[in-house]
Write a protein that holds these residues in place. Structure first.
Motif, PDB file in Angstrom:
ATOM      1  N   SER A  32       0.825  -1.211   0.000  1.00 16.95           N
ATOM      2  CA  SER A  32       0.000   0.000   0.000  1.00 16.95           C
ATOM      3  C   SER A  32       0.854   1.253   0.000  1.00 16.95           C
ATOM      4  CB  SER A  32      -0.930   0.015   1.219  1.00 16.95           C
ATOM      5  OG  SER A  32      -1.908  -0.972   1.101  1.00 16.95           O
ATOM      6  N   LYS A  33       1.926   1.233   0.786  1.00 17.36           N
ATOM      7  CA  LYS A  33       2.836   2.377   0.827  1.00 17.36           C
ATOM      8  C   LYS A  33       3.465   2.612  -0.544  1.00 17.36           C
ATOM      9  CE  LYS A  33       5.895   2.204   4.084  1.00 17.36           C
ATOM     10  NZ  LYS A  33       6.789   1.806   5.176  1.00 17.36           N
ATOM     11  N   GLU A  34       3.844   1.540  -1.226  1.00 15.13           N
ATOM     12  CA  GLU A  34       4.444   1.662  -2.561  1.00 15.13           C
ATOM     13  C   GLU A  34       3.473   2.287  -3.554  1.00 15.13           C
ATOM     14  OE1 GLU A  34       5.749  -2.276  -3.561  1.00 15.13           O
ATOM     15  OE2 GLU A  34       7.310  -2.272  -2.021  1.00 15.13           O
ATOM     16  N   LYS A  35       2.174   2.067  -3.357  1.00 17.29           N
ATOM     17  CA  LYS A  35       1.163   2.646  -4.234  1.00 17.29           C
ATOM     18  C   LYS A  35       0.867   4.103  -3.882  1.00 17.29           C
ATOM     19  CE  LYS A  35      -1.378  -1.672  -4.431  1.00 17.29           C
ATOM     20  NZ  LYS A  35      -2.676  -2.268  -4.081  1.00 17.29           N
ATOM     21  N   GLY A  36       1.432   4.597  -2.771  1.00 20.28           N
ATOM     22  CA  GLY A  36       1.233   5.985  -2.379  1.00 20.28           C
ATOM     23  C   GLY A  36       0.149   6.207  -1.337  1.00 20.28           C
ATOM     24  N   TRP A  74     -10.509 -10.420  22.078  1.00 18.00           N
ATOM     25  CA  TRP A  74     -11.327  -9.233  21.872  1.00 18.00           C
ATOM     26  C   TRP A  74     -10.522  -8.005  21.474  1.00 18.00           C
ATOM     27  CZ3 TRP A  74     -16.118  -9.834  20.816  1.00 18.00           C
ATOM     28  CH2 TRP A  74     -16.845 -10.847  21.407  1.00 18.00           C
ATOM     29  N   THR A  75      -9.453  -8.189  20.756  1.00 21.53           N
ATOM     30  CA  THR A  75      -8.701  -7.040  20.265  1.00 21.53           C
ATOM     31  C   THR A  75      -9.482  -6.357  19.157  1.00 21.53           C
ATOM     32  OG1 THR A  75      -6.566  -7.980  20.813  1.00 21.53           O
ATOM     33  CG2 THR A  75      -6.580  -6.302  19.121  1.00 21.53           C
ATOM     34  N   HIS A  76      -9.524  -5.064  19.227  1.00 24.68           N
ATOM     35  CA  HIS A  76     -10.199  -4.239  18.232  1.00 24.68           C
ATOM     36  C   HIS A  76      -9.110  -3.562  17.407  1.00 24.68           C
ATOM     37  CE1 HIS A  76     -12.972  -0.452  17.672  1.00 24.68           C
ATOM     38  NE2 HIS A  76     -12.612  -0.975  16.528  1.00 24.68           N
ATOM     39  N   ILE A  77      -9.257  -3.605  16.093  1.00 25.68           N
ATOM     40  CA  ILE A  77      -8.332  -2.948  15.195  1.00 25.68           C
ATOM     41  C   ILE A  77      -9.153  -2.117  14.209  1.00 25.68           C
ATOM     42  CG2 ILE A  77      -8.239  -4.905  13.594  1.00 25.68           C
ATOM     43  CD1 ILE A  77      -5.298  -4.175  13.023  1.00 25.68           C
ATOM     44  N   ALA A  78      -8.662  -0.939  13.918  1.00 27.48           N
ATOM     45  CA  ALA A  78      -9.288  -0.102  12.894  1.00 27.48           C
ATOM     46  C   ALA A  78      -8.211   0.273  11.892  1.00 27.48           C
ATOM     47  CB  ALA A  78      -9.911   1.139  13.512  1.00 27.48           C
ATOM     48  N   LEU A  79      -8.574   0.267  10.629  1.00 32.47           N
ATOM     49  CA  LEU A  79      -7.649   0.596   9.547  1.00 32.47           C
ATOM     50  C   LEU A  79      -8.183   1.815   8.814  1.00 32.47           C
ATOM     51  CD1 LEU A  79      -7.269  -3.014   8.132  1.00 32.47           C
ATOM     52  CD2 LEU A  79      -5.776  -1.856   9.751  1.00 32.47           C
ATOM     53  N   ASP A  80      -7.332   2.807   8.678  1.00 29.68           N
ATOM     54  CA  ASP A  80      -7.698   4.017   7.960  1.00 29.68           C
ATOM     55  C   ASP A  80      -6.675   4.236   6.858  1.00 29.68           C
ATOM     56  OD1 ASP A  80      -9.096   6.360   7.351  1.00 29.68           O
ATOM     57  OD2 ASP A  80      -7.813   7.559   8.649  1.00 29.68           O
ATOM     58  N   VAL A  81      -7.150   4.408   5.635  1.00 30.37           N
ATOM     59  CA  VAL A  81      -6.276   4.595   4.479  1.00 30.37           C
ATOM     60  C   VAL A  81      -6.625   5.919   3.820  1.00 30.37           C
ATOM     61  CG1 VAL A  81      -5.638   3.681   2.212  1.00 30.37           C
ATOM     62  CG2 VAL A  81      -6.009   2.109   4.108  1.00 30.37           C
ATOM     63  N   LYS A  82      -5.609   6.682   3.519  1.00 32.71           N
ATOM     64  CA  LYS A  82      -5.766   7.960   2.809  1.00 32.71           C
ATOM     65  C   LYS A  82      -4.840   7.950   1.608  1.00 32.71           C
ATOM     66  CE  LYS A  82      -8.134  10.165   6.122  1.00 32.71           C
ATOM     67  NZ  LYS A  82      -9.469   9.713   6.272  1.00 32.71           N
ATOM     68  N   GLY A  83      -5.124   8.813   0.650  1.00 36.68           N
ATOM     69  CA  GLY A  83      -4.243   8.942  -0.500  1.00 36.68           C
ATOM     70  C   GLY A  83      -4.942   8.786  -1.827  1.00 36.68           C
ATOM     71  N   GLY A  84      -6.198   8.399  -1.789  1.00 39.06           N
ATOM     72  CA  GLY A  84      -6.961   8.243  -3.020  1.00 39.06           C
ATOM     73  C   GLY A  84      -8.378   8.739  -2.800  1.00 39.06           C
ATOM     74  N   THR A  85      -9.257   8.399  -3.714  1.00 37.35           N
ATOM     75  CA  THR A  85     -10.672   8.723  -3.533  1.00 37.35           C
ATOM     76  C   THR A  85     -11.223   7.841  -2.415  1.00 37.35           C
ATOM     77  OG1 THR A  85     -11.438   7.047  -5.095  1.00 37.35           O
ATOM     78  CG2 THR A  85     -10.906   9.248  -5.996  1.00 37.35           C
ATOM     79  N   ASP A  86     -12.410   8.157  -1.934  1.00 39.22           N
ATOM     80  CA  ASP A  86     -13.023   7.333  -0.883  1.00 39.22           C
ATOM     81  C   ASP A  86     -13.148   5.883  -1.325  1.00 39.22           C
ATOM     82  OD1 ASP A  86     -13.225   9.513   0.783  1.00 39.22           O
ATOM     83  OD2 ASP A  86     -15.369   9.858   0.379  1.00 39.22           O
TER      84      ASP A  86
END
Length: 107
Positions: A32-36, A74-86
């Protein structure tokens, strides 16, 4: 159980193979980082969330912490990605979970 709202997509971790999970997840983040894209990961739960927030630049140095959370109940993880359209950002979250989809449950 307390629910907290964060940006991005929220999941519970249900990891059965923590070493495989962490290594695959880190590889997907690198792609993902390589894609910007800019990836932000929130970890915590169940009582407090988020306890830890990582940008894509810190996650490799914190992989042991990610491993510990992956084996916790019960671990909670959230992933947030920015850099493109929604739409592109949402698709990239799915790409982050490629190969480890069975290890997470939607929140």
């Amino acid at each position: 159980m307390v629910k907290h709202k964060t940006e991005g997509k929220n999941f519970y971790l249900r990891v059965t193979e923590p070493i495989k999970f962490v290594s695959k997840f880190l590889k997907n983040i690198e792609k993902s980082k390589e894609k910007g894209f800019k990836v932000k990961i929130y970890l915590g739960g169940p009582e407090e969330f988020p306890v830890h927030i990582f940008n894509e630049t810190d996650i490799n140095s914190k992989k042991f912490l990610l491993f510990l959370y992956s084996i916790s109940y019960w671990t909670h993880i959230a992933l947030d990605v920015k850099g493109g359209t929604d739409e592109e950002n949402a698709r990239e979250i799915d790409n982050l979970l490629f190969g480890i989809e069975d290890e997470v449950t939607p929140f």
